[in-house]
Design a protein around this motif. Structure first.
Motif, PDB file in Angstrom:
ATOM      1  N   GLN A 159       0.828  -1.201   0.000  1.00  0.00           N
ATOM      2  CA  GLN A 159       0.000   0.000   0.000  1.00  0.00           C
ATOM      3  C   GLN A 159       0.869   1.260   0.000  1.00  0.00           C
ATOM      4  OE1 GLN A 159      -3.450  -0.137  -0.206  1.00  0.00           O
ATOM      5  NE2 GLN A 159      -3.021  -2.319  -0.535  1.00  0.00           N
ATOM      6  N   ASP A 160       0.240   2.389  -0.333  1.00  0.00           N
ATOM      7  CA  ASP A 160       0.936   3.669  -0.366  1.00  0.00           C
ATOM      8  C   ASP A 160       1.330   4.097   1.052  1.00  0.00           C
ATOM      9  OD1 ASP A 160       1.760   6.218  -1.606  1.00  0.00           O
ATOM     10  OD2 ASP A 160       0.165   7.021  -0.352  1.00  0.00           O
ATOM     11  N   PRO A 161       2.616   4.439   1.273  1.00  0.00           N
ATOM     12  CA  PRO A 161       3.047   4.838   2.620  1.00  0.00           C
ATOM     13  C   PRO A 161       2.286   6.040   3.156  1.00  0.00           C
ATOM     14  CG  PRO A 161       4.943   4.380   1.209  1.00  0.00           C
ATOM     15  CD  PRO A 161       3.737   4.360   0.326  1.00  0.00           C
ATOM     16  N   GLY A 162       1.932   6.992   2.274  1.00  0.00           N
ATOM     17  CA  GLY A 162       1.194   8.163   2.749  1.00  0.00           C
ATOM     18  C   GLY A 162      -0.172   7.792   3.291  1.00  0.00           C
ATOM     19  N   TRP A 163      -0.846   6.865   2.598  1.00  0.00           N
ATOM     20  CA  TRP A 163      -2.161   6.424   3.072  1.00  0.00           C
ATOM     21  C   TRP A 163      -2.044   5.680   4.391  1.00  0.00           C
ATOM     22  CZ3 TRP A 163      -4.228   1.390   3.592  1.00  0.00           C
ATOM     23  CH2 TRP A 163      -5.611   1.344   3.880  1.00  0.00           C
ATOM     24  N   LEU A 164      -1.026   4.824   4.512  1.00  0.00           N
ATOM     25  CA  LEU A 164      -0.829   4.072   5.756  1.00  0.00           C
ATOM     26  C   LEU A 164      -0.553   5.018   6.919  1.00  0.00           C
ATOM     27  CD1 LEU A 164       1.395   1.185   4.368  1.00  0.00           C
ATOM     28  CD2 LEU A 164      -0.955   0.968   5.171  1.00  0.00           C
ATOM     29  N   ALA A 165       0.279   6.041   6.683  1.00  0.00           N
ATOM     30  CA  ALA A 165       0.587   7.003   7.749  1.00  0.00           C
ATOM     31  C   ALA A 165      -0.659   7.773   8.160  1.00  0.00           C
ATOM     32  CB  ALA A 165       1.679   7.959   7.278  1.00  0.00           C
ATOM     33  N   ALA A 166      -1.513   8.121   7.196  1.00  0.00           N
ATOM     34  CA  ALA A 166      -2.725   8.873   7.526  1.00  0.00           C
ATOM     35  C   ALA A 166      -3.697   8.022   8.341  1.00  0.00           C
ATOM     36  CB  ALA A 166      -3.397   9.345   6.227  1.00  0.00           C
ATOM     37  N   VAL A 167      -3.791   6.732   8.004  1.00  0.00           N
ATOM     38  CA  VAL A 167      -4.709   5.855   8.742  1.00  0.00           C
ATOM     39  C   VAL A 167      -4.220   5.628  10.166  1.00  0.00           C
ATOM     40  CG1 VAL A 167      -5.657   3.528   8.853  1.00  0.00           C
ATOM     41  CG2 VAL A 167      -5.565   4.725   6.665  1.00  0.00           C
ATOM     42  N   LEU A 168      -2.931   5.358  10.329  1.00  0.00           N
ATOM     43  CA  LEU A 168      -2.405   4.973  11.647  1.00  0.00           C
ATOM     44  C   LEU A 168      -2.036   6.166  12.524  1.00  0.00           C
ATOM     45  CD1 LEU A 168      -0.152   1.995  10.560  1.00  0.00           C
ATOM     46  CD2 LEU A 168      -2.244   1.851  11.904  1.00  0.00           C
ATOM     47  N   TYR A 169      -1.651   7.279  11.908  1.00  0.00           N
ATOM     48  CA  TYR A 169      -1.132   8.382  12.707  1.00  0.00           C
ATOM     49  C   TYR A 169      -1.758   9.731  12.338  1.00  0.00           C
ATOM     50  CZ  TYR A 169       2.542   4.949  13.655  1.00  0.00           C
ATOM     51  OH  TYR A 169       3.232   3.821  14.018  1.00  0.00           O
ATOM     52  N   GLY A 170      -2.789   9.733  11.481  1.00  0.00           N
ATOM     53  CA  GLY A 170      -3.369  10.983  11.033  1.00  0.00           C
ATOM     54  C   GLY A 170      -4.230  11.659  12.086  1.00  0.00           C
ATOM     55  N   PRO A 171      -4.867  12.762  11.716  1.00  0.00           N
ATOM     56  CA  PRO A 171      -5.719  13.508  12.659  1.00  0.00           C
ATOM     57  C   PRO A 171      -6.971  12.705  13.003  1.00  0.00           C
ATOM     58  CG  PRO A 171      -5.918  14.396  10.444  1.00  0.00           C
ATOM     59  CD  PRO A 171      -4.804  13.404  10.384  1.00  0.00           C
ATOM     60  N   PRO A 172      -7.615  13.011  14.124  1.00  0.00           N
ATOM     61  CA  PRO A 172      -8.831  12.288  14.504  1.00  0.00           C
ATOM     62  C   PRO A 172      -9.967  12.571  13.533  1.00  0.00           C
ATOM     63  CG  PRO A 172      -8.471  14.156  15.956  1.00  0.00           C
ATOM     64  CD  PRO A 172      -7.243  14.046  15.111  1.00  0.00           C
ATOM     65  N   PRO A 173     -10.882  11.634  13.360  1.00  0.00           N
ATOM     66  CA  PRO A 173     -12.015  11.842  12.444  1.00  0.00           C
ATOM     67  C   PRO A 173     -12.923  12.958  12.957  1.00  0.00           C
ATOM     68  CG  PRO A 173     -12.289   9.813  13.711  1.00  0.00           C
ATOM     69  CD  PRO A 173     -10.913  10.303  13.989  1.00  0.00           C
ATOM     70  N   ALA A 174     -13.513  13.681  11.985  1.00  0.00           N
ATOM     71  CA  ALA A 174     -14.377  14.809  12.340  1.00  0.00           C
ATOM     72  C   ALA A 174     -15.834  14.414  12.430  1.00  0.00           C
ATOM     73  CB  ALA A 174     -14.207  15.932  11.311  1.00  0.00           C
ATOM     74  N   ALA A 175     -16.187  13.217  11.959  1.00  0.00           N
ATOM     75  CA  ALA A 175     -17.583  12.778  11.990  1.00  0.00           C
ATOM     76  C   ALA A 175     -17.633  11.282  12.274  1.00  0.00           C
ATOM     77  CB  ALA A 175     -18.265  13.083  10.654  1.00  0.00           C
ATOM     78  N   ASP A 176     -18.827  10.808  12.660  1.00  0.00           N
ATOM     79  CA  ASP A 176     -18.974   9.390  12.968  1.00  0.00           C
ATOM     80  C   ASP A 176     -18.692   8.525  11.748  1.00  0.00           C
ATOM     81  OD1 ASP A 176     -19.618  10.097  15.515  1.00  0.00           O
ATOM     82  OD2 ASP A 176     -21.790   9.830  15.290  1.00  0.00           O
ATOM     83  N   THR A 177     -19.082   8.988  10.557  1.00  0.00           N
ATOM     84  CA  THR A 177     -18.828   8.205   9.343  1.00  0.00           C
ATOM     85  C   THR A 177     -17.332   8.028   9.107  1.00  0.00           C
ATOM     86  OG1 THR A 177     -18.982  10.267   8.062  1.00  0.00           O
ATOM     87  CG2 THR A 177     -20.978   8.907   8.244  1.00  0.00           C
ATOM     88  N   GLU A 178     -16.555   9.078   9.404  1.00  0.00           N
ATOM     89  CA  GLU A 178     -15.101   8.973   9.263  1.00  0.00           C
ATOM     90  C   GLU A 178     -14.527   7.996  10.282  1.00  0.00           C
ATOM     91  OE1 GLU A 178     -13.179  12.725   9.321  1.00  0.00           O
ATOM     92  OE2 GLU A 178     -14.464  13.623   7.798  1.00  0.00           O
ATOM     93  N   LEU A 179     -15.108   7.968  11.497  1.00  0.00           N
ATOM     94  CA  LEU A 179     -14.639   7.028  12.512  1.00  0.00           C
ATOM     95  C   LEU A 179     -14.910   5.588  12.070  1.00  0.00           C
ATOM     96  CD1 LEU A 179     -13.430   6.573  15.330  1.00  0.00           C
ATOM     97  CD2 LEU A 179     -15.750   6.773  16.256  1.00  0.00           C
ATOM     98  N   VAL A 180     -16.088   5.340  11.507  1.00  0.00           N
ATOM     99  CA  VAL A 180     -16.413   4.004  11.007  1.00  0.00           C
ATOM    100  C   VAL A 180     -15.477   3.628   9.866  1.00  0.00           C
ATOM    101  CG1 VAL A 180     -18.195   2.616   9.883  1.00  0.00           C
ATOM    102  CG2 VAL A 180     -18.816   4.163  11.746  1.00  0.00           C
ATOM    103  N   ALA A 181     -15.207   4.595   8.975  1.00  0.00           N
ATOM    104  CA  ALA A 181     -14.293   4.330   7.864  1.00  0.00           C
ATOM    105  C   ALA A 181     -12.884   4.009   8.378  1.00  0.00           C
ATOM    106  CB  ALA A 181     -14.248   5.530   6.916  1.00  0.00           C
ATOM    107  N   LEU A 182     -12.462   4.741   9.423  1.00  0.00           N
ATOM    108  CA  LEU A 182     -11.142   4.475  10.012  1.00  0.00           C
ATOM    109  C   LEU A 182     -11.062   3.048  10.541  1.00  0.00           C
ATOM    110  CD1 LEU A 182      -8.358   5.394  11.056  1.00  0.00           C
ATOM    111  CD2 LEU A 182      -9.505   6.197  13.132  1.00  0.00           C
ATOM    112  N   ALA A 183     -12.109   2.590  11.221  1.00  0.00           N
ATOM    113  CA  ALA A 183     -12.119   1.217  11.728  1.00  0.00           C
ATOM    114  C   ALA A 183     -12.009   0.218  10.578  1.00  0.00           C
ATOM    115  CB  ALA A 183     -13.390   0.969  12.542  1.00  0.00           C
TER     116      ALA A 183
END
Length: 374
Positions: free
Chosen positions: A337-361
């Motif tokens: 996978q793309d390193p930038g995407w992996l860094a955003a998923v594991l270490y990025g900013p907190p989700p701003a909405a519940d849908t983003e939190l579900v997507a993060l999971a």
């Protein structure tokens, strides 16, 4: 009528005997370890066959892997015999215990020569190099244009310092004069230091210039001579009465049996059944509802990411202290996978909405699935 509550001698002994027995066991174990270790000598310094921290077997193996033949000798005669083959390098590593005549014979051997440390007849082995001062052992920069030093970079050197006689590197702790190379200390070639800085690179450049190396080490020491000597030249172990080892062994056995006999299993002070058993799934669900009720997306996302990292890091073969870049790089190699995407998923900013939190999971589950499959 008053009743005395002062502890009796028997009661005090019952309370203290466990600690006394443990203390005796520790003391006896230390004595046994000292007696057993008394006859074991330390590793042989700069010995190509020695695997201890002081030895140099790792360097010898690296030289052989590069096609360089390594011949370990402990006599001047053997070194002279090998010199007839030609195209060899002579390494005088650990302090040589021979006499002046033998030092002259070593100096007369044709070919390149590397002299390490404070040799008794250094002026004979390296006649054109002047040694005049001592240097502190530490990592040093090359400070010269010698190809071997420039390729190695910083190296753990020091010890003897050289003032004149040739090309000086590493603050005067390495000097090259013709076919003779002098280094102030040989610790950078030991198993303990070889992997640090550019130590291995410098050692391979210095010793790998010929097709073979004649590695001179002091003659073996007879068994018992390396032990600490007591009156009359006897070692500490030899001074002990013959009955001492048996007495120590019997005492250790007695203490062990007593500890097993008097030992108590650790457990609850009072056996009590729990009023209710809560399933783990219910606990997780309850915590999730609390996060949802308080709109605690930051805490929920942090919990998901920490849990995912705790499971991923061991699978990637990384330690618990691995940094962000290490984890992302290892995941990118493992999953594609793309390193930038992996860094955003594991270490990025907190989700701003519940849908983003579900997507993060979902993204975290996907990463774990890819790691398991690959």
């Amino acid at each position: 009528m008053s009743v005395s509550t002062s502890p009796t001698a028997a009661g005090l002994w019952r309370r203290a005997r466990a600690g006394v027995l443990v203390g005796l066991l520790v003391v006896l174990t230390a004595v046994i370890a000292a007696v057993i270790a008394g006859g074991a000598g330390p590793g042989r310094y700069l010995d190509p066959d020695d695997t201890s921290l002081r030895g140099s077997k790792a360097l010898a193996q690296l030289l052989r892997a590069q096609g360089v033949r390594v011949d370990r000798v402990d006599s001047v005669s053997a070194a002279e015999s090998l010199a007839r083959e030609g195209d060899r390098l002579l390494l005088v590593g650990a302090p040589w215990d021979g006499g002046y005549d033998e030092a002259e014979r070593l100096a007369a051997i044709p070919g390149a020569r590397v002299v390490v440390g404070d040799q008794p007849y250094f002026d004979v082995l390296a006649p054109d190099i002047v040694a005049e001062r001592g240097l502190r052992l530490r990592s040093r920069e090359p400070g010269c244009d010698l190809p071997a030093a420039r390729a190695a970079g910083s190296v753990y050197l020091g010890g003897m310092g050289f003032e004149a006689g040739g090309t000086s590197c590493y603050g005067g702790s390495l000097m090259v004069s013709g076919t003779v190379t002098a280094v102030g200390n040989g610790d950078f070639m030991t198993n303990q230091r070889l992997a640090e800085d550019g130590n291995a690179a410098l050692a391979l450049h210095l010793l790998g210039t010929r097709r073979a190396v004649t590695w001179l080490v002091p003659a073996p020491v007879a068994p018992g001579e390396e032990q600490v000597a007591g009156p009359g030249g006897k070692s500490f172990v030899e001074l002990l009465p013959a009955s001492i080892p048996w007495a120590v062994l019997m005492a250790a056995v007695a203490v062990g049996v007593t500890a097993l006999w008097q030992g108590r299993r650790l457990g609850p002070v009072v056996a009590e059944r729990l009023p209710v058993v809560v399933r783990a799934a219910e606990t997780v669900e309850g915590r999730g509802r609390l996060y949802n009720a308080r709109r605690a997306r930051l805490q929920a996302a942090e919990a998901l990411r920490v849990g995912a990292l705790d499971r991923l890091v061991p699978r990637l073969g990384l330690g618990s202290g691995a940094g962000t870049n290490e984890v992302v790089a290892a995941l990118a190699v493992r999953t594609g996978q793309d390193p930038g995407w992996l860094a955003a998923v594991l270490y990025g900013p907190p989700p701003a909405a519940d849908t983003e939190l579900v997507a993060l999971a979902g993204y975290l589950d996907e990463i774990e699935r890819l790691v398991r499959e690959h």
